[in-house]
Design a protein around this motif. Structure first.
Motif, PDB file in Angstrom:
ATOM      1  N   ALA A   1       0.904  -1.246   0.053  1.00 53.35           N
ATOM      2  CA  ALA A   1      -0.131  -0.051  -0.004  1.00 53.35           C
ATOM      3  C   ALA A   1       0.988   1.125  -0.091  1.00 53.35           C
ATOM      4  O   ALA A   1       1.749   1.297   0.758  1.00 53.35           O
ATOM      5  CB  ALA A   1      -0.794  -0.010   1.214  1.00 53.35           C
ATOM      6  N   VAL A   2       0.555   2.184  -1.022  1.00 50.76           N
ATOM      7  CA  VAL A   2       1.416   3.301  -1.089  1.00 50.76           C
ATOM      8  C   VAL A   2       0.405   4.518  -0.660  1.00 50.76           C
ATOM      9  O   VAL A   2      -0.467   4.772  -1.407  1.00 50.76           O
ATOM     10  CB  VAL A   2       1.680   3.567  -2.294  1.00 50.76           C
ATOM     11  N   VAL A   3       0.493   5.023   0.532  1.00 51.77           N
ATOM     12  CA  VAL A   3      -0.393   6.127   1.069  1.00 51.77           C
ATOM     13  C   VAL A   3       0.204   7.529   0.838  1.00 51.77           C
ATOM     14  O   VAL A   3       1.551   7.786   1.274  1.00 51.77           O
ATOM     15  CB  VAL A   3      -0.392   5.877   2.775  1.00 51.77           C
ATOM     16  N   ASN A   4      -0.536   8.256   0.310  1.00 48.36           N
ATOM     17  CA  ASN A   4      -0.144   9.761  -0.050  1.00 48.36           C
ATOM     18  C   ASN A   4      -0.968  10.552   0.523  1.00 48.36           C
ATOM     19  O   ASN A   4      -2.098  10.895   0.105  1.00 48.36           O
ATOM     20  CB  ASN A   4       0.028   9.796  -1.693  1.00 48.36           C
ATOM     21  N   GLN A   5      -0.656  11.448   1.458  1.00 47.67           N
ATOM     22  CA  GLN A   5      -1.582  12.235   2.208  1.00 47.67           C
ATOM     23  C   GLN A   5      -1.136  13.635   1.589  1.00 47.67           C
ATOM     24  O   GLN A   5      -1.598  14.476   2.473  1.00 47.67           O
ATOM     25  CB  GLN A   5      -1.507  12.201   3.862  1.00 47.67           C
TER      26      GLN A   5
END
Length: 786
Positions: free
Chosen positions: A631-635
């Motif tokens: 999972a690549v989480v980009n906030q």
């Protein structure tokens, strides 16, 4: 013009044995400590020997000098803890029974000996219990029968030190004609960036017929209004305002608001605050996954990266403005953007909210109810509404405050903890959470959302702690289950979860002078307040590691690792499921004394490895491996695209297979990357590494106790302010415990995993005599199972 004079000098504390000097603001315990009359309750097992303090009555006295030159003189207490009568030269001015309120007494033309007589909080609580009947609670102490900081009666992380005293400032106010009694600021944002500040003003008059008006200013805009009687409204419209944003989403512009009360152009009183312009909503719409709980600020939907806040000292009068800023600055530096003020504590001081305004930390404010059934009859009911009205208006100016919450765990407790049958129809607080409090918030502060409790599913149609609806507290993990169980479900918003670990070594050593430290030594056990706390620590550790019998240093290190691993398991999983899950609030950020607890920062202010792990977990960008899915989480507000390097490795350090896989994560979104099947690690001797843009995720398919770790080999070099470690083997969860080098030393990072040939430089402050051998002795990492 109103004149305020602090009343801080000349106080004495009278008690059965005599008298001693008193400091105001303060409390009985701090005065006894300053006089050397009691030992430090934070050290050893002294706490137990000081239970008598909370069982006695105490009196504070000083001289109130004669004052003149004004039409009215008031004696103002910002906080009295808790049940007291106030006398001036023997004449009763009034009685108090609420720590969470301020009090004002007319002393015009009066002078003499001022006495504030405090009744034991136990005596009052037991009297109310006798009148209203028993109510169940999570703890045996009677905290639910009076309006006082509940955790001064002890908690599963706090000592039982029941306080009394003048805990907030006291002053003399002299005024003529009229004074400002209350200003209620409604701050809104309209179309095309128009900021609106509507100030509802209430005054107290000494002269009924005097014509009054108010003048106000904000952002270069001025307006005025006449007052009819004792109330009026002045409205200011500020074009093109800068929006206040949570940290990581934008800037935090603050605007000075000033309101002056005048009689015939003569200023009588002034009210000053800072405000910020922003909108806040709470999206609780139903969807295919249940009922959401998503904060929306300025139209931007947020994944809240939160921590729970408890009072930073069991004696709150000791908490300074600087200490608030240090602790909240630590939170911001860890990537936190939301702080929940938990319901067993207090409404914090202006210094707390000012710091949050400036740092961009969203504040979720609990009303002070926690883990108990609270009677709804008098004398409590009137006090609850009065304190709510005062504090809602007091805190309204702060843009950081975004949510009012009715209570902590009481709706859940009614349903699941056997309360309903025990109560047999008696009141228990529901009328506060679903009646009084939402009515007060709707009337006084309609710009902010209110929720009835945490956890709360939104209605009795669902279980109060249903993970699919509203807020959820995850405590089966820790109490009964392993942290791997976090991955079983995706709650809509996780408002409490966590795992324990002891405080830093230097904190324990200071708190337990002369004790040979061991996991089960008397002082260590005393500074562990959770029910079967050390048993839960042991069982939680044994699911992953061989228990280090008789080796305190190894026990201490592994407990720190397990805490960081547990919280990481939850946050990585839940963040990777945004937007179904819209926030995590770790229990807890801070401690109020030296104790084994769930905190990321211990009672001496030292950062545990969990704190540094939060910096990784709450960063704007995060990689996490869920088996064969990355999972690549980009906030961030920009798209994140690139390639991730995947390596299947052996614990001996060889690369078995590798691949570069492209990814693209949209703005404030999560992307999933499939791990090629041939890179899937097999058995205990293999693991998977993912690297992208300086970030790393590591996945071991089995528990640590099954992994045949090599004997770690690494070189250590030191320089002023730095320790550098170069790995020759796999070195997993390397930790420099800087406080073992010097109690004043701090490291700038926590756990780090190095592959063969990699190096890390750890910044160290407060270490005066760098030495490689000392540094090596303070380094811990995973070793072959013993």
């Amino acid at each position: 013009m109103l004149q305020a004079t602090p009343l801080t000098e000349g106080w004495i504390l009278r008690h059965e044995g005599g008298e001693l000097p008193a400091v105001v603001p303060g409390c009985v315990h701090t005065d006894l400590l300053a006089a050397g009359a009691i030992p430090d309750p934070f050290l050893g097992r002294n706490e137990t020997d000081l239970a008598w303090v909370g069982r006695r009555d105490w009196t504070y006295e000083t001289e109130l000098p004669p004052v003149d030159g004004h039409e009215q003189t008031d004696l103002v207490f910002d906080g009295l803890d808790t049940v007291a009568e106030i006398l001036l030269d023997g004449q009763l001015l009034g009685r108090t029974r609420n720590m969470h309120r301020s009090y004002r007494f007319d002393v015009t033309g009066m002078a003499g000996r001022l006495a504030v007589r405090f009744v034991s909080a136990y005596a009052e609580a037991e009297a109310v219990r006798g009148k209203l009947g028993e109510r169940p609670a999570a703890y045996a102490e009677p905290y639910q029968y009076l309006r006082k900081m509940a955790c001064s009666f002890g908690w599963d992380w706090g000592p039982t030190l029941v306080t009394a005293g003048i805990w907030r400032p006291v002053r003399i106010e002299r005024w003529s004609t009229a004074r400002i009694a209350r200003v209620r600021p409604l701050v809104t944002v309209g179309e095309q960036g128009l900021g609106v500040v509507e100030l509802a003003v209430e005054v107290e008059r000494a002269r009924v017929e005097a014509p009054l008006r108010v003048e106000a200013s904000v952002g270069g805009v001025r307006a005025s209004a006449s007052l009819d009687g004792t109330e009026g409204v002045v409205r200011l419209e500020v074009p093109d305002v800068g929006l206040w944003w949570p940290r990581g989403y934008g800037e935090q512009p603050l605007y000075d608001v000033e309101l002056t009360l005048l009689h015939e152009d003569r200023p009588l009183d002034v009210w000053r605050r800072r405000v910020g312009f922003r909108t806040v909503e709470l999206d609780r719409a139903a969807d295919a996954h249940g009922t959401g709980f998503t904060l929306v600020v300025n139209g931007e939907r947020l994944f809240a990266r939160g921590v729970n806040w408890i009072p930073d000292d069991v004696f709150p009068s000791r908490i300074t403005r600087e200490r608030y800023r240090e602790r909240l600055g630590q939170a911001a530096a860890a990537g936190v953007d939301l702080v929940r003020i938990w319901g067993g504590g207090i409404y914090e001081s202006e210094d707390f909210y000012d710091a949050c305004d400036e740092l961009g930390l969203l504040v979720w404010q609990d009303f002070p109810f926690a883990c108990a059934a609270y009677p709804e009859e008098q004398p409590l009911r009137g006090e609850v509404e009065a304190e709510a009205r005062e504090n809602v208006v007091r805190l309204m100016p702060h843009p950081s405050l975004v949510l009012w919450n009715g209570n902590n765990e009481n709706l859940w407790g009614f349903r699941d903890w056997g309360w309903e049958a025990r109560l047999a129809g008696d009141s228990w607080g529901e009328g506060y959470y679903l009646g009084v409090l939402p009515r007060v918030v709707a009337e006084l502060d309609p710009t902010r959302p209110y929720t009835a409790g945490s956890p709360w599913s939104g209605s009795w149609e669902h279980h109060p702690n249903d993970p699919a609806h509203g807020t959820h507290h995850s405590w089966e993990v820790w109490n009964r289950e392993d942290y791997a169980e976090y991955r079983r479900e995706v709650p809509r918003f996780v408002a409490e979860f966590g795992w324990q670990a002891p405080p830093a070594y230097a904190t324990l050593a200071r708190a337990l002078p002369g004790e040979v430290l061991a996991a089960d030594s008397p002082g260590v056990l005393h500074h562990q307040k959770a029910d079967d706390g050390n048993g839960k620590l042991r069982r939680g550790l044994e699911r992953h590691f061989a228990f280090p019998e008789g080796d305190f240093d190894r026990w201490h290190y592994l407990m720190q690792v397990n805490q960081a691993r547990a919280v990481a398991a939850g946050i990585e999983h839940w963040r990777s499921h945004w937007p179904v899950c819209a926030g995590t609030v770790v229990w807890q950020l801070n401690d109020c004394w030296p104790v084994t607890s769930w905190a990321a920062i211990d009672g001496d202010g030292r950062e545990k490895p969990l704190y540094h792990e939060l910096r990784r977990l709450y960063a704007d960008r995060l990689l996490t491996l869920r088996g064969r899915v990355l999972a690549v989480v980009n906030q961030t507000a920009e798209e994140w695209a690139g390639a991730v390097r995947l390596r299947r490795m052996s614990v001996a350090g060889t690369v078995i297979g590798e691949a570069d896989v492209e990814f693209r994560a949209g703005r404030r979104a999560v992307a999933e990357v499939s791990v090629p099947r041939e890179l899937d690690p097999v058995g205990p001797k293999e693991f998977l590494v993912a690297d992208a843009d300086g970030l790393r995720a590591v996945h071991f398919p089995v528990a640590d106790r099954e992994i045949p770790y090599p004997q770690p080999e690494f070189d250590v070099s030191v320089a002023p302010g730095a320790v550098t470690v170069t790995a020759h083997t796999l070195v997993r969860d390397l930790l420099l415990q800087a406080d073992r080098l010097d109690p004043a030393a701090r490291a700038d990072r926590g756990l780090v995993t190095l592959l063969p040939g990699e190096r890390v430089t750890i910044g160290v402050s407060g270490w005066k005599t760098p030495d490689p051998d000392a540094a090596r002795s303070a380094l811990y990492c995973m070793e072959p199972s013993r």
